[in-house]
Design a protein around this motif. Structure first.
Motif, PDB file in Angstrom:
ATOM      1  N   ILE A  43       0.827  -1.219   0.000  1.00 29.44           N
ATOM      2  CA  ILE A  43       0.000   0.000   0.000  1.00 29.44           C
ATOM      3  C   ILE A  43       0.859   1.266   0.000  1.00 29.44           C
ATOM      4  N   MET A  44       1.829   1.318   0.914  1.00 26.31           N
ATOM      5  CA  MET A  44       2.621   2.550   1.018  1.00 26.31           C
ATOM      6  C   MET A  44       3.441   2.836  -0.238  1.00 26.31           C
ATOM      7  N   PRO A  45       4.203   1.840  -0.760  1.00 22.27           N
ATOM      8  CA  PRO A  45       4.911   2.126  -2.014  1.00 22.27           C
ATOM      9  C   PRO A  45       3.974   2.592  -3.126  1.00 22.27           C
ATOM     10  N   ILE A  46       2.789   1.973  -3.195  1.00 22.98           N
ATOM     11  CA  ILE A  46       1.851   2.352  -4.256  1.00 22.98           C
ATOM     12  C   ILE A  46       1.409   3.802  -4.079  1.00 22.98           C
ATOM     13  N   ILE A  47       1.124   4.210  -2.832  1.00 27.25           N
ATOM     14  CA  ILE A  47       0.726   5.603  -2.604  1.00 27.25           C
ATOM     15  C   ILE A  47       1.849   6.541  -3.046  1.00 27.25           C
ATOM     16  N   VAL A  48       3.072   6.214  -2.663  1.00 22.93           N
ATOM     17  CA  VAL A  48       4.193   7.109  -2.969  1.00 22.93           C
ATOM     18  C   VAL A  48       4.366   7.272  -4.478  1.00 22.93           C
ATOM     19  N   ILE A  49       4.387   6.135  -5.205  1.00 19.69           N
ATOM     20  CA  ILE A  49       4.611   6.234  -6.644  1.00 19.69           C
ATOM     21  C   ILE A  49       3.425   6.906  -7.319  1.00 19.69           C
ATOM     22  N   SER A  50       2.192   6.569  -6.876  1.00 20.19           N
ATOM     23  CA  SER A  50       1.010   7.129  -7.531  1.00 20.19           C
ATOM     24  C   SER A  50       0.967   8.645  -7.415  1.00 20.19           C
ATOM     25  N   LEU A  51       1.277   9.176  -6.231  1.00 19.79           N
ATOM     26  CA  LEU A  51       1.135  10.616  -6.035  1.00 19.79           C
ATOM     27  C   LEU A  51       1.934  11.375  -7.090  1.00 19.79           C
ATOM     28  N   GLY A  52       3.187  10.964  -7.277  1.00 14.53           N
ATOM     29  CA  GLY A  52       4.027  11.632  -8.263  1.00 14.53           C
ATOM     30  C   GLY A  52       3.463  11.517  -9.658  1.00 14.53           C
ATOM     31  N   SER A  53       3.024  10.303 -10.051  1.00 16.64           N
ATOM     32  CA  SER A  53       2.613  10.178 -11.448  1.00 16.64           C
ATOM     33  C   SER A  53       1.217  10.743 -11.692  1.00 16.64           C
ATOM     34  N   ILE A  54       0.335  10.693 -10.684  1.00 16.49           N
ATOM     35  CA  ILE A  54      -0.961  11.362 -10.861  1.00 16.49           C
ATOM     36  C   ILE A  54      -0.736  12.840 -11.128  1.00 16.49           C
ATOM     37  N   ALA A  55       0.212  13.437 -10.390  1.00 16.08           N
ATOM     38  CA  ALA A  55       0.504  14.855 -10.574  1.00 16.08           C
ATOM     39  C   ALA A  55       0.936  15.131 -12.007  1.00 16.08           C
ATOM     40  N   VAL A  56       1.812  14.276 -12.541  1.00 11.53           N
ATOM     41  CA  VAL A  56       2.295  14.506 -13.903  1.00 11.53           C
ATOM     42  C   VAL A  56       1.164  14.373 -14.918  1.00 11.53           C
ATOM     43  N   TRP A  57       0.386  13.280 -14.816  1.00 17.89           N
ATOM     44  CA  TRP A  57      -0.733  13.092 -15.749  1.00 17.89           C
ATOM     45  C   TRP A  57      -1.705  14.263 -15.676  1.00 17.89           C
ATOM     46  N   ALA A  58      -2.029  14.682 -14.456  1.00 14.54           N
ATOM     47  CA  ALA A  58      -3.021  15.746 -14.295  1.00 14.54           C
ATOM     48  C   ALA A  58      -2.523  17.038 -14.931  1.00 14.54           C
ATOM     49  N   ARG A  59      -1.258  17.356 -14.727  1.00 11.62           N
ATOM     50  CA  ARG A  59      -0.720  18.599 -15.289  1.00 11.62           C
ATOM     51  C   ARG A  59      -0.743  18.570 -16.809  1.00 11.62           C
ATOM     52  N   TYR A  60      -0.318  17.431 -17.364  1.00 12.67           N
ATOM     53  CA  TYR A  60      -0.309  17.309 -18.823  1.00 12.67           C
ATOM     54  C   TYR A  60      -1.713  17.455 -19.387  1.00 12.67           C
ATOM     55  N   THR A  61      -2.656  16.692 -18.794  1.00 15.70           N
ATOM     56  CA  THR A  61      -4.016  16.715 -19.305  1.00 15.70           C
ATOM     57  C   THR A  61      -4.596  18.114 -19.183  1.00 15.70           C
ATOM     58  N   ARG A  62      -4.352  18.750 -18.031  1.00 19.42           N
ATOM     59  CA  ARG A  62      -4.936  20.068 -17.809  1.00 19.42           C
ATOM     60  C   ARG A  62      -4.486  21.038 -18.884  1.00 19.42           C
ATOM     61  N   SER A  63      -3.169  21.097 -19.128  1.00 19.44           N
ATOM     62  CA  SER A  63      -2.703  22.094 -20.093  1.00 19.44           C
ATOM     63  C   SER A  63      -3.156  21.735 -21.502  1.00 19.44           C
ATOM     64  N   SER A  64      -3.233  20.436 -21.799  1.00 23.58           N
ATOM     65  CA  SER A  64      -3.671  20.027 -23.133  1.00 23.58           C
ATOM     66  C   SER A  64      -5.147  20.399 -23.358  1.00 23.58           C
ATOM     67  N   VAL A  65      -5.981  20.128 -22.350  1.00 26.24           N
ATOM     68  CA  VAL A  65      -7.403  20.442 -22.483  1.00 26.24           C
ATOM     69  C   VAL A  65      -7.613  21.953 -22.556  1.00 26.24           C
ATOM     70  N   LEU A  66      -6.865  22.712 -21.751  1.00 28.84           N
ATOM     71  CA  LEU A  66      -6.996  24.166 -21.777  1.00 28.84           C
ATOM     72  C   LEU A  66      -6.681  24.712 -23.164  1.00 28.84           C
ATOM     73  N   GLU A  67      -5.662  24.107 -23.795  1.00 23.91           N
ATOM     74  CA  GLU A  67      -5.285  24.561 -25.128  1.00 23.91           C
ATOM     75  C   GLU A  67      -6.414  24.278 -26.116  1.00 23.91           C
ATOM     76  N   MET A  68      -7.015  23.084 -25.993  1.00 30.47           N
ATOM     77  CA  MET A  68      -8.103  22.719 -26.903  1.00 30.47           C
ATOM     78  C   MET A  68      -9.322  23.627 -26.703  1.00 30.47           C
ATOM     79  N   LEU A  69      -9.590  23.992 -25.443  1.00 28.06           N
ATOM     80  CA  LEU A  69     -10.770  24.805 -25.152  1.00 28.06           C
ATOM     81  C   LEU A  69     -10.709  26.161 -25.851  1.00 28.06           C
TER      82      LEU A  69
END
Lengths: 302, 321
Positions: B189-215
């Protein structure tokens, strides 16, 4: 969106900014000043740097003084942040470690940036062999995982001083990203008419690079550098955490955590402070970098 | 199209050879793996010489490279200099552990990250947006190993809920399957939380800026102007088109599935791929380290090709030249 009908100071600033009387950098500074988060980050960062540079000069606590009778003391009046397993004062080590971590952060960013910017400009401007070479190296560096490379380099014993060695290694591997970025910028700048004009009047390549290409890629470089420092500090901490970065007894935020894992059951304060410092500094640099990016982008209206 | 794919595949060959050369000569710079044995008084020089001969270390480095390279092509990754085990067997032991962590974190962070990124772009500057942008700043600025240590302090030291490291409770290997899975979950559980937090942040940032550009695109305004429901505009016009850069990132991060986070595995003492690789580098165990790096890089090269080809499929504006 202007909600107030009266002319606020903000509107005045915006109006002033649109006049041509300000240089590009003047405008950037004005725009940045209105970016609250970035400005607050900038001030806190300056404060942190001043603290780690100057406070140890007046403090008279030796960060390397081993006192086993005082080992693993929790935070108290005598030891603000407690002591580590050798009885060394954690607060003093945090300040001295901050000097090293920030030094590594700034130095690596500066040297790898310098190398990358010059190589990127030269590749983008000259094209041909250099360009091809750079792009191939870049692709290979991208496919080989970074941490093992850094560890291999860190294991070689070619420079006795671990701080200097770390700076050299991380600069040597750190220039690839910015070189690619600057190359792209240069490729578009070199098609501009004013660069063509420099050829027509017979300007030397060196002059074109210094007078036109370098200043015009500056905005990208500054944003890159600001965002990069935080990454370098984390990378330094990671290497030191594996015991391959800054070698004890010289403290750094990374190697202070190296011993801390052994003592998490009894002395958690050893984990808190160095990690919090890394987190805070990285966070602030990221805020500042994002603010700078917005301030330097002419398309953004703030 | 077929020519493009073929050419793209052929480029892999010189690149792969380049990587083997870099990896091999870099490691040969590290020095003799048997140097430490020479200081051991209980091992005679003759034994060391025999060991060197057995591993081929008495031959010049260029010859060693070719020998290694051709046995690599036959699928022979060599033996570990530390344990004497075949490298492939060690990788075979470490890989399932890393995969079980990574497939889980990868899927979670992909969907959660894209969902968060999309939501925060559509509701730009709302509370939701600010909240998750703030969290993603933390996810990016937080050193992984430190976050791991903090979780360990919270869940293991203070709350006594989760074990602080390792992969299995002793004696659990004969337990029924369900109990084994639950036991494994407790450790991961703990390793999964640690790795997920970092990669969720990256995915979210990428998606956000990509969607904003499309809008901001004109066709989105057109779609709204002709009276399409906002839901359809977002789903059919904005979301679909903003996926392009995300797909590239998806294929670029696929090799990470095998790589494993060396740092997290080190902190939680998980015997996965990352730890195997790092330990091998630390112990001068060439064959294991090179084998690991080569495998990782080769899969990364392949994924880059797949990403390029997929990109050409998805975005009709790209010409395959």
């Amino acid at each position: 969106m202007v909600k107030d009908t009266t002319i606020s100071k903000k509107d005045k600033d915006a109006a002033l900014e649109n006049q041509e009387s300000f240089s590009y950098w003047g405008k950037v500074f004005r725009r940045l000043r209105r970016h609250k988060l970035a400005m607050v980050s900038l001030f806190i960062l300056i404060a942190i740097i001043l603290i780690v540079v100057f406070v140890p000069m007046f403090m008279h606590i030796d960060p390397d003084k081993v006192d086993l009778a005082q080992a693993l003391q929790p935070p108290s009046i005598h030891h603000l942040m407690g002591t580590d397993d050798n009885g060394r004062d954690e607060f003093a080590r945090l300040l001295y470690g901050g000097r090293i971590s920030l030094l590594v952060g700034f130095a690596v960013t500066f040297f790898s940036g310098l190398l990358g910017i010059l190589m990127g400009i030269w590749a983008g401007y000259k094209r041909g062999f250099w360009d091809n070479f750079l792009m191939r190296v870049d692709e290979m560096m991208m496919t080989i995982p970074e941490l093992p490379l850094l560890i291999v380099a860190a294991k070689m014993r070619f420079i006795p001083n671990s701080v200097v060695k770390l700076i050299v290694i991380m600069s040597a591997f750190g220039w690839v990203g910015i070189a690619r970025l600057i190359r792209g910028e240069t490729l578009s700048i070199r098609e501009e008419e004013y660069v063509e004009a420099t050829k027509a009047i017979g300007m030397r390549d060196r002059t074109v690079v210094w007078k036109h290409l370098l200043p015009n890629t500056m905005a990208v470089s500054i944003v890159w550098a600001t965002l990069r420092i935080g990454r370098v500090i984390i990378a330094e901490a990671t290497l030191s955490f594996f015991g391959l970065g800054v070698q004890p007894p010289t403290p750094s935020w990374g190697n202070m955590l190296l011993g801390a894992q052994t003592y998490i059951w009894t002395s958690q304060w050893l984990v808190w402070w160095p990690g919090l410092s890394i987190l805070l500094v990285t966070l602030l640099f990221n805020f500042l970098g994002d603010g700078l990016r917005d301030a330097m982008d002419p398309k953004m209206f703030m | 199209m077929r020519n493009y794919i073929l050419r793209r595949l052929l480029i892999i060959i010189p690149e792969f050879i380049g990587i083997t050369i870099i990896a091999f000569f870099l490691f040969s710079l590290l020095g003799d793996p048997f140097a430490e044995l020479q200081t051991n008084p209980f091992i005679s020089p003759a034994d060391i010489a025999a060991l060197k001969h057995m591993y081929g270390f008495d031959k010049p480095v260029v010859l060693r490279y070719f020998y290694w390279f051709f046995s690599l092509l036959r699928g022979n990754f060599g033996l570990s200099a530390v344990t004497g085990e075949p490298v492939l067997k060690m990788i075979g032991r470490a890989l399932p552990i890393t995969l079980s962590i990574n497939i889980f974190t990868f899927t979670i962070s992909l969907f959660v990250g894209i969902w968060i990124g999309f939501k925060s772009a559509v509701k730009q500057y709302s509370f939701f947006d600010h909240f998750f942008t703030g969290i993603s700043y933390f996810g990016i600025a937080m050193p992984h190993f430190w976050f791991g240590l903090m979780l360990m302090i919270l869940f293991s030291v203070k709350l006594h809920l989760l074990p602080p490291g390792g992969i299995m409770t002793p004696g659990m290997d004969t337990a029924p399957l369900l109990a084994r899975i639950l036991d494994r979950a407790k450790y991961l559980i703990m390793p999964i939380i640690v790795i997920s937090l970092g990669s969720i942040a990256v995915w979210a940032r990428y998606t956000r800026s990509s969607v904003l550009e499309m809008l901001r695109k004109d066709y989105v305004r057109t779609a709204r102007a002709k009276g399409l429901k906002e839901k359809d505009v977002l789903k059919k016009h904005v979301f679909r088109n903003s996926l392009n850069p995300i797909i590239t990132l998806f294929f670029l991060s696929l090799p990470g599935l095998l790589g494993g986070s060396a740092v997290v595995e080190q902190v939680f003492s998980i015997p996965g791929m990352g730890r195997l690789l790092i330990q091998a580098v630390m112990n001068n165990d060439y064959m294991v380290a090179m084998g690991g790096i080569i495998m990782y890089s080769f899969i990364l090269l392949l994924s880059l090709v797949i990403a390029d080809v997929m990109y050409a499929y998805i975005d009709p504006r790209i010409k395959y030249s």
